[in-house]
Design a protein around this motif. Structure first.
Motif, PDB file in Angstrom:
ATOM      1  N   PHE A   1      14.054 -11.961   3.741  1.00 33.70           N
ATOM      2  CA  PHE A   1      14.383 -12.618   5.008  1.00 33.70           C
ATOM      3  C   PHE A   1      15.854 -12.441   5.393  1.00 33.70           C
ATOM      4  CE2 PHE A   1      10.497 -15.020   3.926  1.00 33.70           C
ATOM      5  CZ  PHE A   1       9.805 -14.829   5.113  1.00 33.70           C
ATOM      6  N   ALA A   2      16.701 -12.117   4.431  1.00 30.90           N
ATOM      7  CA  ALA A   2      18.114 -11.888   4.746  1.00 30.90           C
ATOM      8  C   ALA A   2      18.348 -10.490   5.316  1.00 30.90           C
ATOM      9  CB  ALA A   2      18.967 -12.088   3.496  1.00 30.90           C
ATOM     10  N   LEU A   3      17.404  -9.577   5.091  1.00 27.98           N
ATOM     11  CA  LEU A   3      17.610  -8.181   5.475  1.00 27.98           C
ATOM     12  C   LEU A   3      17.900  -7.990   6.963  1.00 27.98           C
ATOM     13  CD1 LEU A   3      17.693  -5.318   4.363  1.00 27.98           C
ATOM     14  CD2 LEU A   3      15.226  -5.171   4.697  1.00 27.98           C
ATOM     15  N   PRO A   4      17.156  -8.599   7.893  1.00 29.16           N
ATOM     16  CA  PRO A   4      17.457  -8.380   9.315  1.00 29.16           C
ATOM     17  C   PRO A   4      18.830  -8.885   9.732  1.00 29.16           C
ATOM     18  CG  PRO A   4      15.274  -9.344   9.033  1.00 29.16           C
ATOM     19  CD  PRO A   4      15.960  -9.435   7.723  1.00 29.16           C
ATOM     20  N   PHE A   5      19.358  -9.873   9.027  1.00 22.57           N
ATOM     21  CA  PHE A   5      20.678 -10.394   9.372  1.00 22.57           C
ATOM     22  C   PHE A   5      21.783  -9.424   8.971  1.00 22.57           C
ATOM     23  CE2 PHE A   5      17.927 -14.101   8.912  1.00 22.57           C
ATOM     24  CZ  PHE A   5      18.200 -14.788  10.084  1.00 22.57           C
TER      25      PHE A   5
ATOM     26  N   THR B   1      15.550   0.046   1.419  1.00 20.88           N
ATOM     27  CA  THR B   1      14.800  -1.199   1.176  1.00 20.88           C
ATOM     28  C   THR B   1      13.473  -1.131   1.932  1.00 20.88           C
ATOM     29  OG1 THR B   1      16.027  -2.238   2.994  1.00 20.88           O
ATOM     30  CG2 THR B   1      16.828  -2.639   0.746  1.00 20.88           C
ATOM     31  N   PHE B   2      12.783  -0.017   1.756  1.00 19.49           N
ATOM     32  CA  PHE B   2      11.622   0.273   2.586  1.00 19.49           C
ATOM     33  C   PHE B   2      10.503  -0.745   2.383  1.00 19.49           C
ATOM     34  CE2 PHE B   2       7.771   3.115   3.325  1.00 19.49           C
ATOM     35  CZ  PHE B   2       7.778   2.898   4.686  1.00 19.49           C
ATOM     36  N   GLU B   3      10.222  -1.124   1.113  1.00 18.80           N
ATOM     37  CA  GLU B   3       9.127  -2.058   0.877  1.00 18.80           C
ATOM     38  C   GLU B   3       9.425  -3.413   1.528  1.00 18.80           C
ATOM     39  OE1 GLU B   3       6.793  -4.269  -2.802  1.00 18.80           O
ATOM     40  OE2 GLU B   3       7.618  -2.258  -3.122  1.00 18.80           O
ATOM     41  N   ALA B   4      10.661  -3.871   1.392  1.00 18.78           N
ATOM     42  CA  ALA B   4      11.039  -5.140   2.019  1.00 18.78           C
ATOM     43  C   ALA B   4      10.963  -5.031   3.537  1.00 18.78           C
ATOM     44  CB  ALA B   4      12.451  -5.537   1.589  1.00 18.78           C
ATOM     45  N   ALA B   5      11.436  -3.899   4.076  1.00 14.90           N
ATOM     46  CA  ALA B   5      11.379  -3.700   5.529  1.00 14.90           C
ATOM     47  C   ALA B   5       9.940  -3.650   6.015  1.00 14.90           C
ATOM     48  CB  ALA B   5      12.116  -2.420   5.915  1.00 14.90           C
TER      49      ALA B   5
ATOM     50  N   ASN C   1       8.074   5.008  11.674  1.00 13.91           N
ATOM     51  CA  ASN C   1       9.217   5.867  11.378  1.00 13.91           C
ATOM     52  C   ASN C   1      10.538   5.176  11.696  1.00 13.91           C
ATOM     53  OD1 ASN C   1       8.432   8.913  10.714  1.00 13.91           O
ATOM     54  ND2 ASN C   1       6.866   8.068  12.045  1.00 13.91           N
ATOM     55  N   MET C   2      10.556   4.408  12.778  1.00 15.40           N
ATOM     56  CA  MET C   2      11.771   3.680  13.144  1.00 15.40           C
ATOM     57  C   MET C   2      12.127   2.639  12.086  1.00 15.40           C
ATOM     58  SD  MET C   2      10.781   3.333  17.185  1.00 15.40           S
ATOM     59  CE  MET C   2      11.908   2.008  17.596  1.00 15.40           C
ATOM     60  N   THR C   3      11.122   1.988  11.510  1.00 16.75           N
ATOM     61  CA  THR C   3      11.372   1.016  10.447  1.00 16.75           C
ATOM     62  C   THR C   3      11.961   1.688   9.224  1.00 16.75           C
ATOM     63  OG1 THR C   3       9.546  -0.364  11.230  1.00 16.75           O
ATOM     64  CG2 THR C   3      10.296  -0.729   8.977  1.00 16.75           C
ATOM     65  N   GLN C   4      11.401   2.826   8.839  1.00 15.93           N
ATOM     66  CA  GLN C   4      11.904   3.532   7.667  1.00 15.93           C
ATOM     67  C   GLN C   4      13.308   4.077   7.912  1.00 15.93           C
ATOM     68  OE1 GLN C   4       9.814   7.038   6.401  1.00 15.93           O
ATOM     69  NE2 GLN C   4      10.560   6.864   4.306  1.00 15.93           N
ATOM     70  N   ALA C   5      13.554   4.593   9.109  1.00 19.76           N
ATOM     71  CA  ALA C   5      14.871   5.124   9.422  1.00 19.76           C
ATOM     72  C   ALA C   5      15.934   4.037   9.428  1.00 19.76           C
ATOM     73  CB  ALA C   5      14.843   5.823  10.785  1.00 19.76           C
ATOM     74  N   ALA C   6      15.549   2.825   9.802  1.00 23.21           N
ATOM     75  CA  ALA C   6      16.504   1.720   9.855  1.00 23.21           C
ATOM     76  C   ALA C   6      16.815   1.151   8.475  1.00 23.21           C
ATOM     77  CB  ALA C   6      15.978   0.614  10.764  1.00 23.21           C
TER      78      ALA C   6
ATOM     79  N   GLY D   1       0.793  -1.225   0.000  1.00 18.01           N
ATOM     80  CA  GLY D   1       0.000   0.000   0.000  1.00 18.01           C
ATOM     81  C   GLY D   1       0.823   1.272   0.000  1.00 18.01           C
ATOM     82  N   VAL D   2       1.849   1.328   0.831  1.00 12.12           N
ATOM     83  CA  VAL D   2       2.659   2.546   0.931  1.00 12.12           C
ATOM     84  C   VAL D   2       3.399   2.814  -0.370  1.00 12.12           C
ATOM     85  CG1 VAL D   2       4.597   3.640   2.107  1.00 12.12           C
ATOM     86  CG2 VAL D   2       2.885   2.404   3.428  1.00 12.12           C
ATOM     87  N   SER D   3       4.015   1.778  -0.943  1.00  9.82           N
ATOM     88  CA  SER D   3       4.753   1.986  -2.197  1.00  9.82           C
ATOM     89  C   SER D   3       3.807   2.392  -3.320  1.00  9.82           C
ATOM     90  CB  SER D   3       5.518   0.721  -2.572  1.00  9.82           C
ATOM     91  OG  SER D   3       4.640  -0.374  -2.783  1.00  9.82           O
ATOM     92  N   MET D   4       2.574   1.879  -3.327  1.00  9.94           N
ATOM     93  CA  MET D   4       1.597   2.296  -4.328  1.00  9.94           C
ATOM     94  C   MET D   4       1.310   3.785  -4.205  1.00  9.94           C
ATOM     95  SD  MET D   4      -1.243  -0.772  -4.449  1.00  9.94           S
ATOM     96  CE  MET D   4      -2.259   0.149  -5.610  1.00  9.94           C
ATOM     97  N   ALA D   5       1.095   4.240  -2.970  1.00 15.45           N
ATOM     98  CA  ALA D   5       0.792   5.654  -2.753  1.00 15.45           C
ATOM     99  C   ALA D   5       1.938   6.543  -3.224  1.00 15.45           C
ATOM    100  CB  ALA D   5       0.502   5.900  -1.278  1.00 15.45           C
ATOM    101  N   MET D   6       3.159   6.125  -2.956  1.00 15.85           N
ATOM    102  CA  MET D   6       4.321   6.930  -3.335  1.00 15.85           C
ATOM    103  C   MET D   6       4.483   7.014  -4.847  1.00 15.85           C
ATOM    104  SD  MET D   6       6.919   5.526  -0.371  1.00 15.85           S
ATOM    105  CE  MET D   6       8.267   6.665  -0.664  1.00 15.85           C
ATOM    106  N   ARG D   7       3.987   6.006  -5.570  1.00 11.18           N
ATOM    107  CA  ARG D   7       4.082   6.033  -7.032  1.00 11.18           C
ATOM    108  C   ARG D   7       2.976   6.867  -7.671  1.00 11.18           C
ATOM    109  NH1 ARG D   7       4.178  -0.035  -8.904  1.00 11.18           N
ATOM    110  NH2 ARG D   7       4.292   1.006 -10.940  1.00 11.18           N
ATOM    111  N   LEU D   8       1.933   7.197  -6.916  1.00 14.14           N
ATOM    112  CA  LEU D   8       0.796   7.931  -7.472  1.00 14.14           C
ATOM    113  C   LEU D   8       1.036   9.436  -7.545  1.00 14.14           C
ATOM    114  CD1 LEU D   8      -2.180   6.086  -5.714  1.00 14.14           C
ATOM    115  CD2 LEU D   8      -1.604   6.016  -8.145  1.00 14.14           C
TER     116      LEU D   8
END
Length: 380
Positions: free
Chosen positions: A182-186, A310-314, A301-306, A101-108
């Motif tokens: 799934f590799a992203l948090p590692f 790779t926001f969509e994957a996060a 916000n913490m997820t995006q800042a981290a 949903g978020v990535s869709m909104a950003m593309r609009l």
């Protein structure tokens, strides 16, 4: 986002009438939230990958059609197993929208307005989290729980039509393979810490809040009208907390989350100590609502800042962690409610939210800065 998340949370305010109507315990009725959260959380990385070539408008329309039919089936279901099966299927649809949903909104919108568009969509999460449960309670008090789901089926159908007519074609872009998600948090330690923090506070919050109506009924002898009012007051408090956090996250994201999480702990302790009276329960739930409004916005916000690159994957990982924790919180809360006193569910919430607070306090004075202030999503 509001329609999807309200569908997930609305049964929290309906546990008592649903359990009475279908002749099940309150704890078993809580599985309506549990199974929805399980499928919304665990299925999302796989379904998003499997549908990576599907036009996002088509995919979203399909998800809303599932939501519309699912709410209608829930309203008409003659047995509880059918209700649970339907909620399980609906959860898959909800989880996928959380991820796309978020990535869709950003593309609009033009690129310079992408962050504002993301904030608009994410506000649906915050509004639903604080309004969804009181809304279900209000509708049920005016009609009954089956009519409540029929009304929500109608609203889902309206959103489906709006998406089909208004949202332009959005071919899939930048899909991330499952193994990379799934590799992203590692590879990303800050994201791993954020996800751990989210799991703890969501477990504690929803474990306790799922059973707030039975708690109020047993501790204060509250009538349905009072419960409706106090949950609406909670919703107002949540909206206030979300608004305040919209200004404070750019100043101190970590400090805002710490303050909100501490408020969750204190509010639950207040409910246990002064919640036997109506005035005390109102005070506790107002603080609870404000605090949750703060932490809800902060964790996004913490997820995006981290993981800004790779926001969509996060977000898919955040979706999995958040919704699975809602499910487990409701499950554990149901076990406590059925085998111990309902009061024990609130103690469970105190322990888990306190653990989330301690984890945040123990990870250093400064939160990782991997995104600029301008990139942080706020509710403004």
């Amino acid at each position: 986002m509001f329609v999807f998340l309200t569908t997930e949370l609305m049964p929290v305010g309906l546990l008592t009438p649903v359990s009475a109507s279908l002749h099940i315990t309150v704890g078993v009725a809580g599985l309506m939230v549990t199974l929805y959260g399980v499928s919304a959380g665990l299925g999302v990385p796989f379904i998003v990958a499997w549908t990576r070539r599907v036009n996002r408008r088509v995919l979203l329309s399909t998800l809303l059609a599932i939501l519309t039919v699912g709410n209608c089936v829930t309203a008409l279901a003659p047995s509880y197993p059918l209700v649970l099966t339907t909620r399980l299927v609906m959860g898959f649809a909800s989880g996928v929208f959380w991820a796309i949903g978020v990535s869709m909104a950003m593309r609009l919108v033009p690129e310079r307005q992408a962050s504002r568009a993301a904030a608009v969509v994410m506000s649906g999460i915050s509004i639903a989290a604080v309004v969804g449960i009181p809304l279900g309670t209000v509708l049920e008090s005016l009609t009954d729980w089956r009519t409540t789901f029929l009304i929500w089926s109608g609203l889902s159908a309206l959103v489906f039509l709006a998406v089909a007519i208004i949202v332009p074609s959005l071919p899939s872009a930048n899909a991330v393979p499952v193994r990379e998600v799934f590799a992203l948090p590692f590879r990303n330690v800050p994201l791993r810490l954020v996800l751990g923090t989210v799991v703890l506070f969501v477990l504690g919050h929803f474990g306790a809040y799922t059973f707030v109506r039975p708690f109020l009924e047993s501790s204060t002898g509250a009538a349905p009208a009072f419960i409706t009012v106090v949950l609406m007051i909670y919703g107002v408090g949540g909206a206030i907390g979300n608004f305040v956090a919209g200004f404070t996250v750019n100043t101190s994201l970590r400090g805002s989350f710490i303050a909100g999480c501490a408020g969750l702990v204190v509010s639950m302790l207040l409910l246990l100590t002064i919640g036997q009276g109506q005035a005390g329960s109102i005070v506790a739930l107002v603080l609870w609502g404000v605090s949750f409004g703060v932490v809800q916005l902060c964790q996004v916000n913490m997820t995006q800042a981290a993981a800004p690159d790779t926001f969509e994957a996060a977000m898919s990982l955040n979706t999995m962690a958040y919704n699975t924790s809602i499910a487990l919180g409701a499950l554990f809360g149901g076990l406590f409610a059925d085998h111990l006193r309902v009061t024990s569910v609130v103690w469970f919430g105190v322990a888990l939210t306190a653990a989330s607070l301690l984890l945040t306090l123990g990870t250093g004075r400064r939160a990782p800065r991997t995104a600029s202030d301008e990139e942080l999503v706020t509710s403004r």
